[in-house]
Design an enzyme around this catalytic site. Structure first.
Site, short mmCIF file in Angstrom:
data_model
loop_
_atom_site.label_atom_id
_atom_site.label_comp_id
_atom_site.label_asym_id
_atom_site.label_seq_id
_atom_site.Cartn_x
_atom_site.Cartn_y
_atom_site.Cartn_z
N GLU A 1 15.28 -60.63 -21.22
CA GLU A 1 13.89 -61.04 -21.45
C GLU A 1 13.68 -62.51 -21.09
OE1 GLU A 1 15.55 -59.06 -23.52
OE2 GLU A 1 14.37 -57.22 -23.38
N HIS B 1 10.50 -51.13 -32.95
CA HIS B 1 9.59 -50.48 -32.00
C HIS B 1 8.19 -50.42 -32.59
CE1 HIS B 1 13.60 -49.09 -30.75
NE2 HIS B 1 13.11 -49.04 -29.53
#
Lengths: 473, 337
Positions: free
Chosen positions: B67, B138
């Site tokens: 990321e 999530h």
């Protein structure tokens, strides 16, 4: 009795067919199968696992040991005494041009001494010298094309100087005056070049104005953040040339120290640059120390160079005190970076940080003074080039003295000019957060203005261009 | 524009509208690039379906799984005048890129000053929010972490129509944008979306429903819950509720919000992410700090939001503001009048 205030139907509408939380791997049923499709042939000598093609089977249980690999060699052309050791070397510059390089190194070195002392006298807030690394920065920058793009860490005054940053530019930044490109927002030594003026244009036309002009992105303090940015920038240059083949081929050069190479961003950058084939030259300045931390506490592998190979990146280690070697290596690296549609190259330039880390550091708290003195005396990029020039007969003590004095005068002149300039308008503290001032920022600007009006004696507004009136909406 | 309004529309869900916006951006500007983890085959939520095939592997591509690398790479591209659209697979995984977002993307224009360079071309997309069973990693909605960063625009659409218009604005914006997509709506929310390109203004709230007695301010998925709750409340309690979608959570549209609260005198902020230092904290503080609006307040500004805890798998339905909690909030206001 259980009553429901929730109209079930409306909830169902929202929550019907919730997306499955997909694992972080593509599910194989997706259908599209990409090029790296591999399979194991019967009787093959090689493993064909997709993760390591052409890995030979072995029945010998043996770990790969770092110690089995010889330390990567350090390329040099001129030794510590100025003698040429690579006989294939030809001086590719005129004597005058060599003198110019030498003077640029000298300028950086003299500016460093003066500014370090100026900080000690409290005339500027902070400074970092680059003593011992002048050949590395000036030499590599002298190879880059004017149109190449550069990202620096902070100890690369030589790169800026070589690429046209003037003494006034340096001083305006250091004193954060109204002529500073950074509008007085950054700490000293966080230089950025204004080679180009991107009009904050809208959308598609932005890069039309930027294409052809090389530039140096403004230095930021967080270490290593510039390394993946350089990979992205290089990919951008590559795409711009795909879109417009009349553009010249360009590379990005990015500088960082061996300490910064321990950051995650270094890893991310080399890996992404390799997988996306970015024309970027990574230049690591390995000077032995990250502030107080010696390399023994920074890594246990063979420096930074040995890592390049692991990422599939062509790599070389070079003597950073030898400007000729740095130039040859950078020349070749730039050429290679543009081959095969673009690829990254890693250069590890070895040197020694002769100076303190910064004006906020006393390096004798963690290393012996004698070690430093030894380096200064025994090997120093400036004296090495000087010896070379003297041996070739186009430099001598008289020229040395004259150059030194004239550079010193120029530095002091730029120094006092910059110190006298006003500071940027106070307004500039609110600008450039966004492309346009937001209503919230306009309101805060007004609030500050009203406050200054109310307490005029609490602040020294006279030193700022335009005083408080710059805050008028 | 009239030609969009009178033009053809197509039934799309949220991921299809995102896909349509991305295809539009790629088609109209050669500087637009799309990349991230697993975007080449279409993305784990299908938002980039067929884009690599239609626009080429040089413009739509997978990155290594990093990321911070994705963000740094995007910033470098933007700083060279490109229009990168980076994807973070889940908002929950943006933290490794936080340094690049906070210290680099957001500050680029500021520190460059007169050179005029910026990371303004950058747009970062990330699926966010609860999905029923996403648990700790999530489900997150970290928007308030971004709203504390000067220099970023933080956007969250509520529907396919909104998503396309706001995403195209974000991509065209010269400020770095964080575009958060409530993933529960990817397939759930379906509506007619114009097929031609259009944009919706950033930093501009939308009044979804006018009302007289209470203002509800929200964004993203909870707007549907708010809608259901206020319908029920209006019916049961005989009051009228104004519903505002912030759309851009920073810099947010203070004027629209203040004007509404001055009218209704009561205000509730609803969001999915936790209440502590959430968007609601800033919005309610700003409401009470605005002298003119403060004088019109008839009750404390309230917040209905996630509890100050992580998202545990089995308890999601007790965390995310639901119709009952919002209904109860409105009811408390009704009791005051």
């Amino acid at each position: 009795m259980k009553t429901s205030i929730i109209p079930r139907s409306s909830l169902r509408r929202v929550s019907r067919s919730l997306p499955r939380v997909t694992p972080r791997f593509p599910v194989s049923s997706i259908g599209v199968r990409f090029a790296s499709s591999v399979s194991q042939r019967p009787g093959s000598e090689y493993v064909s696992f997709p993760g390591a093609l052409k890995s030979a089977f072995t029945s010998d249980l043996k770990f790969a040991l770092p110690s089995d690999h010889p330390t990567l060699p350090t390329y040099r052309i001129v030794d510590q005494d100025g003698n040429i050791v690579d006989q294939s070397f030809n001086q590719d510059l005129s004597d005058e041009e060599v003198i110019q390089l030498y003077k640029t190194m000298m300028t950086v070195s003299i500016m460093d001494v003066i500014m370090f002392d100026a900080q000690r006298q409290g005339r500027l807030s902070f400074y970092m010298v680059s003593a011992g690394e002048e050949a590395l920065s000036v030499g590599s920058a002298s190879i880059l094309d004017k149109q190449d793009v550069v990202f620096c860490q902070y100890r690369e005054q030589g790169v800026f100087a070589q690429r046209g940053f003037t003494l006034n530019d340096f001083m305006n930044q250091l004193f954060a005056n109204k002529l500073d490109n950074g509008c007085g927002r950054n700490m000293p030594v966080h230089y950025g070049s204004k080679e180009l003026n991107i009009v904050s244009g809208f959308y598609q036309s932005v890069c039309e104005t930027t294409h052809l002009i090389g530039h140096q992105h403004t230095v930021s303090s967080p270490l290593a953040t510039q390394i993946p940015q350089a990979a992205g920038a290089a990919y951008g240059l590559k795409m711009q040339r795909i879109n417009d083949p009349t553009l010249p081929p360009r590379v990005v050069a990015v500088y960082f120290g061996e300490g910064a190479a321990s950051e995650g961003d270094f890893h991310a950058a080399l890996n992404i640059a390799a997988t996306r084939s970015c024309p970027v030259v990574f230049i690591c300045r390995n000077n032995g120390y990250a502030i107080s931390t010696p390399t023994l506490e920074q890594y246990r592998g063979d420096g930074i160079a040995s890592r390049g190979i692991g990422y599939g990146i062509d790599t070389i280690r070079v003597d950073g005190n030898d400007i000729w070697a740095v130039r040859e290596v950078t020349k070749k690296a730039r050429e290679m970076a543009l081959q095969d549609g673009g690829k990254p190259i890693l250069i590890e330039a070895m040197s020694y940080r002769v100076s303190h880390h910064s004006t906020s550091d006393d390096s004798f708290a963690y290393r012996a003074r004698v070690e430093v003195e030894d380096w200064k005396r025994r090997d120093n990029p400036l004296s090495r080039l000087r010896k070379y020039m003297e041996m070739k007969g186009f430099w001598n003590e008289a020229k040395e003295k004259e150059a030194r004095e004239s550079i010193r005068r120029d530095v002091l002149k730029a120094f006092s000019q910059a110190e006298r300039e006003k500071k940027p308008p106070i307004r500039s503290m609110f600008e450039d957060i966004y492309e346009e001032l937001t209503p919230e920022l306009k309101a805060q600007m007004k609030e500050l203005r009203d406050h200054l009006e109310k307490y005029p004696d609490e602040y020294d507004l006279g030193q700022y261009e335009g005083g408080k009136s710059s805050l008028d909406l | 524009s009239p030609e969009v309004k009178n033009g053809t529309t197509k039934r799309m869900n949220l991921f299809q509208a995102i896909n349509d916006a991305l295809a539009t951006a790629l088609a109209e500007d050669e500087n637009v690039l799309i990349f991230g983890e697993d975007v080449a085959f279409g993305g784990v939520f299908r938002c980039t379906m067929k884009l690599a095939e239609d626009f080429g592997a040089e413009r739509v591509f997978n990155t290594p799984l990093t990321e911070q690398g994705i963000m740094g790479f995007g910033i470098g591209l933007a700083a060279e005048g490109m229009r990168p659209v980076a994807e973070i697979q889940f908002a929950d995984y943006v933290y490794p890129a936080f340094d690049q977002l906070v210290n680099e993307a957001a500050k680029y224009r500021y520190r460059e000053g007169k050179t005029g360079r910026s990371a303004g071309g950058l747009t970062v997309r990330m699926p966010c929010g609860g999905v029923g069973h996403g648990a700790l990693y999530h489900s997150q909605s970290p928007e308030s972490l971004f709203t504390h960063i000067p220099g970023l625009r933080v956007i969250m659409p509520r529907s396919p129509l909104q998503a396309k218009g706001l995403l195209l604005s974000a991509i065209r914006s010269n400020d770095p944008c964080v575009f958060m997509e409530p993933k529960i709506l990817y397939r759930a929310a379906v509506e007619q979306v114009p097929t031609s390109p259009y944009t919706l203004p950033l930093s501009k709230a939308e009044i979804l429903k006018e009302g007289e007695n209470v203002t509800i301010i929200s964004y993203g998925q909870p707007l549907y819950t708010c809608q259901a709750a206020l319908q029920k409340a209006e019916q049961d309690l005989g009051i009228s509720v104004e519903l505002i979608d912030l759309r851009t959570v920073y810099p947010w549209d203070r004027e629209t919000v203040f004007a509404s609260v001055r009218k209704t005198g009561r205000c509730m902020v609803v969001h999915e992410s936790m209440i502590n230092a959430g968007v609601g904290a800033e919005v309610s503080a700003a409401i009470q700090a605005d002298a003119e609006t403060f004088l019109r307040l008839e009750a404390p500004v309230t917040r209905v939001a996630g509890w100050s805890i992580h998202m545990p798998l089995m308890f999601e339905k007790f965390i995310i503001p639901d119709v009952a909690r919002i209904y109860d909030g409105i009811k408390n206001y009704a009791g005051l009048s």
